[in-house]
Design a protein around this motif. Sequence first.
Motif, PDB file in Angstrom:
ATOM      1  N   PHE A  69       0.826  -1.209   0.000  1.00 23.97           N
ATOM      2  CA  PHE A  69       0.000   0.000   0.000  1.00 23.97           C
ATOM      3  C   PHE A  69       0.861   1.261   0.000  1.00 23.97           C
ATOM      4  O   PHE A  69       0.458   2.300  -0.529  1.00 23.97           O
ATOM      5  CB  PHE A  69      -0.933   0.009   1.219  1.00 23.97           C
ATOM      6  CG  PHE A  69      -1.884  -1.145   1.234  1.00 23.97           C
ATOM      7  CD1 PHE A  69      -2.433  -1.631   0.050  1.00 23.97           C
ATOM      8  CD2 PHE A  69      -2.237  -1.764   2.429  1.00 23.97           C
ATOM      9  CE1 PHE A  69      -3.317  -2.701   0.058  1.00 23.97           C
ATOM     10  CE2 PHE A  69      -3.112  -2.830   2.434  1.00 23.97           C
ATOM     11  CZ  PHE A  69      -3.650  -3.301   1.255  1.00 23.97           C
ATOM     12  N   ARG A  78      -1.666  -0.149  -6.775  1.00 23.97           N
ATOM     13  CA  ARG A  78      -1.267  -0.648  -5.453  1.00 23.97           C
ATOM     14  C   ARG A  78      -2.205  -1.756  -4.965  1.00 23.97           C
ATOM     15  O   ARG A  78      -1.759  -2.750  -4.389  1.00 23.97           O
ATOM     16  CB  ARG A  78      -1.217   0.509  -4.453  1.00 23.97           C
ATOM     17  CG  ARG A  78       0.013   1.377  -4.679  1.00 23.97           C
ATOM     18  CD  ARG A  78       0.082   2.507  -3.696  1.00 23.97           C
ATOM     19  NE  ARG A  78      -0.880   3.563  -4.001  1.00 23.97           N
ATOM     20  CZ  ARG A  78      -1.267   4.494  -3.143  1.00 23.97           C
ATOM     21  NH1 ARG A  78      -0.775   4.483  -1.913  1.00 23.97           N
ATOM     22  NH2 ARG A  78      -2.129   5.421  -3.484  1.00 23.97           N
ATOM     23  N   VAL A  79      -3.498  -1.586  -5.205  1.00 29.60           N
ATOM     24  CA  VAL A  79      -4.454  -2.632  -4.821  1.00 29.60           C
ATOM     25  C   VAL A  79      -4.191  -3.899  -5.645  1.00 29.60           C
ATOM     26  O   VAL A  79      -4.240  -5.022  -5.128  1.00 29.60           O
ATOM     27  CB  VAL A  79      -5.912  -2.143  -5.010  1.00 29.60           C
ATOM     28  CG1 VAL A  79      -6.893  -3.299  -4.898  1.00 29.60           C
ATOM     29  CG2 VAL A  79      -6.237  -1.076  -3.979  1.00 29.60           C
ATOM     30  N   THR A  80      -3.890  -3.707  -6.922  1.00 26.11           N
ATOM     31  CA  THR A  80      -3.569  -4.853  -7.784  1.00 26.11           C
ATOM     32  C   THR A  80      -2.335  -5.587  -7.270  1.00 26.11           C
ATOM     33  O   THR A  80      -2.325  -6.817  -7.183  1.00 26.11           O
ATOM     34  CB  THR A  80      -3.332  -4.379  -9.232  1.00 26.11           C
ATOM     35  OG1 THR A  80      -4.512  -3.716  -9.683  1.00 26.11           O
ATOM     36  CG2 THR A  80      -3.023  -5.550 -10.150  1.00 26.11           C
ATOM     37  N   TYR A  82      -1.264  -5.691  -4.304  1.00 19.42           N
ATOM     38  CA  TYR A  82      -1.641  -6.399  -3.072  1.00 19.42           C
ATOM     39  C   TYR A  82      -2.398  -7.689  -3.403  1.00 19.42           C
ATOM     40  O   TYR A  82      -2.090  -8.762  -2.875  1.00 19.42           O
ATOM     41  CB  TYR A  82      -2.493  -5.497  -2.186  1.00 19.42           C
ATOM     42  CG  TYR A  82      -3.083  -6.208  -1.013  1.00 19.42           C
ATOM     43  CD1 TYR A  82      -2.268  -6.713   0.000  1.00 19.42           C
ATOM     44  CD2 TYR A  82      -4.453  -6.413  -0.909  1.00 19.42           C
ATOM     45  CE1 TYR A  82      -2.799  -7.386   1.084  1.00 19.42           C
ATOM     46  CE2 TYR A  82      -4.990  -7.085   0.173  1.00 19.42           C
ATOM     47  CZ  TYR A  82      -4.162  -7.568   1.163  1.00 19.42           C
ATOM     48  OH  TYR A  82      -4.693  -8.243   2.223  1.00 19.42           O
ATOM     49  N   LEU A  83      -3.349  -7.603  -4.291  1.00 18.69           N
ATOM     50  CA  LEU A  83      -4.162  -8.782  -4.622  1.00 18.69           C
ATOM     51  C   LEU A  83      -3.343  -9.859  -5.333  1.00 18.69           C
ATOM     52  O   LEU A  83      -3.594 -11.050  -5.162  1.00 18.69           O
ATOM     53  CB  LEU A  83      -5.346  -8.378  -5.506  1.00 18.69           C
ATOM     54  CG  LEU A  83      -6.495  -7.683  -4.796  1.00 18.69           C
ATOM     55  CD1 LEU A  83      -7.535  -7.187  -5.810  1.00 18.69           C
ATOM     56  CD2 LEU A  83      -7.170  -8.627  -3.809  1.00 18.69           C
ATOM     57  N   ILE A 125      -7.193   0.036   2.829  1.00 13.45           N
ATOM     58  CA  ILE A 125      -7.526  -0.011   1.397  1.00 13.45           C
ATOM     59  C   ILE A 125      -8.499   1.116   1.047  1.00 13.45           C
ATOM     60  O   ILE A 125      -8.388   1.731  -0.025  1.00 13.45           O
ATOM     61  CB  ILE A 125      -8.105  -1.391   1.018  1.00 13.45           C
ATOM     62  CG1 ILE A 125      -7.030  -2.458   1.197  1.00 13.45           C
ATOM     63  CG2 ILE A 125      -8.625  -1.403  -0.416  1.00 13.45           C
ATOM     64  CD1 ILE A 125      -7.489  -3.875   0.919  1.00 13.45           C
ATOM     65  N   LEU A 129      -7.934   3.938  -1.831  1.00 16.44           N
ATOM     66  CA  LEU A 129      -8.936   4.209  -2.873  1.00 16.44           C
ATOM     67  C   LEU A 129      -9.410   5.665  -2.824  1.00 16.44           C
ATOM     68  O   LEU A 129      -9.580   6.313  -3.870  1.00 16.44           O
ATOM     69  CB  LEU A 129     -10.124   3.259  -2.735  1.00 16.44           C
ATOM     70  CG  LEU A 129      -9.827   1.781  -3.027  1.00 16.44           C
ATOM     71  CD1 LEU A 129     -11.036   0.914  -2.691  1.00 16.44           C
ATOM     72  CD2 LEU A 129      -9.419   1.583  -4.489  1.00 16.44           C
ATOM     73  N   ALA A 148     -13.454  -1.185  -0.624  1.00 15.17           N
ATOM     74  CA  ALA A 148     -12.377  -1.810   0.154  1.00 15.17           C
ATOM     75  C   ALA A 148     -12.866  -3.119   0.757  1.00 15.17           C
ATOM     76  O   ALA A 148     -12.154  -4.131   0.732  1.00 15.17           O
ATOM     77  CB  ALA A 148     -11.905  -0.858   1.253  1.00 15.17           C
ATOM     78  N   VAL A 151     -12.894  -5.719  -1.884  1.00 16.90           N
ATOM     79  CA  VAL A 151     -11.550  -6.218  -2.219  1.00 16.90           C
ATOM     80  C   VAL A 151     -11.093  -7.258  -1.196  1.00 16.90           C
ATOM     81  O   VAL A 151     -10.614  -8.346  -1.556  1.00 16.90           O
ATOM     82  CB  VAL A 151     -10.542  -5.050  -2.287  1.00 16.90           C
ATOM     83  CG1 VAL A 151      -9.118  -5.564  -2.308  1.00 16.90           C
ATOM     84  CG2 VAL A 151     -10.829  -4.189  -3.504  1.00 16.90           C
TER      85      VAL A 151
END
Lengths: 193, 193
Positions: A69, A78-80, A82-83, A125, A129, A148, A151
Amino acid sequence: MSTPERLIESTRELLWERGYVGTSPKAIQQRAGAGQGSMYHHFSGKPDLALAAIRRTAEELRAAAEERFAAPGTAVERVTAYLRREREVLKGCPIGRLTQDPDVMADPVLRAPVDETFAWLRGRIADVLAEGRDRGELDAGLDPADTASTVVAVLQGGYVLARAAGSEEPFRRAVDGVLGLLAAHTTTGRRTD
Amino acid sequence: MSTPERLIESTRELLWERGYVGTSPKAIQQRAGAGQGSMYHHFSGKPDLALAAIRRTAEELRAAAEERFAAPGTAVERVTAYLRREREVLKGCPIGRLTQDPDVMADPVLRAPVDETFAWLRGRIADVLAEGRDRGELDAGLDPADTASTVVAVLQGGYVLARAAGSEEPFRRAVDGVLGLLAAHTTTGRRTD
DNA sequence: CCCAGTGTACATACCAGTAGGTACAACTGA
DNA sequence: TCAGTTGTACCTACTGGTATGTACACTGGG
């Protein structure tokens, strides 16, 4: 490694593999190569040891997530990251699995780190976002808190699907699916790639 | 209710509440009001009884889901109806929780109904979404299989978050979040409501 | 000496099942 | 028709092992 250290690590592994009710003090001692007297000397009992193990696992999870993050890049990037980070998908989430353990959920002390971890994760998250939205990367109509939660839920649910199928495929699909949905909310508009 | 019937129902409840490793034959007998000999007369043992219970639960889950998918309406309306249908959120999914039970996952016979249930669910939702896409309700760029996995994952993960928080709120948020994301993929374009 | 750390013995309960027996209904053959 | 047999449903008692600790004795380094 010291004896308390080995006991905690063994407990972490067993909690991950078999959960709280499925883990006996004897199994912990054997895996740690420690005697019974030794275990009860360093820890007051199973709940005490489990608490130490859970706290450490939660701390590690949080640090690993924060690493993604805090990295540079857009919110979606950044979320991608993380996932899509490397995970032992078929083993599941060491924290999430505890929510299925009745004895953990019944004990407020054991439950607290689990609750706090997910609360932090959802909040963190949501912050990422919201930042993306304020920067104009994301659609203003998108609710950061709801998204969030989605996710994190995709992640936790992805583990469930993968374990049920005995394959990482459903996990990957679920992640791809939510990222595909998210792409339409970027200000560059819908993707066709 | 007959004795075998009461035993199966008790097992279903206990599997839901405490999982497989957390459920003892004795507890099943007591809840069913049946003796030990009686249980072993009708069922060969704990795995046999669990299989009967799991199969019945899976069947019910499937029927309840199909009811929403077969209803009239657009694809998104039907998926929304499924996601928002009344649920005992804090108890979690009676099938999904079994994926965290090492003894269930280790036994191919017990695991099969769990695997099949989620495979069916993902496939069925993918069909609904593909139908919506073919009807022109949904963006052609949306992958039905990936999105279906996402929808199921949100559900399963929503349960995890709700149990961790001790509140239905994260579940609702996760569902709202994914529906919000999905709305942008309808052919009416992005919503601002 | 002393005491943190460890090992062994013991305690009580539960787990998952087997063994063996009772009550009763249905069916058999003379 | 009716004693005898078989099969179903259920029960209690017993078994070997595990769960979760206590109690206590021992040992080696400061």
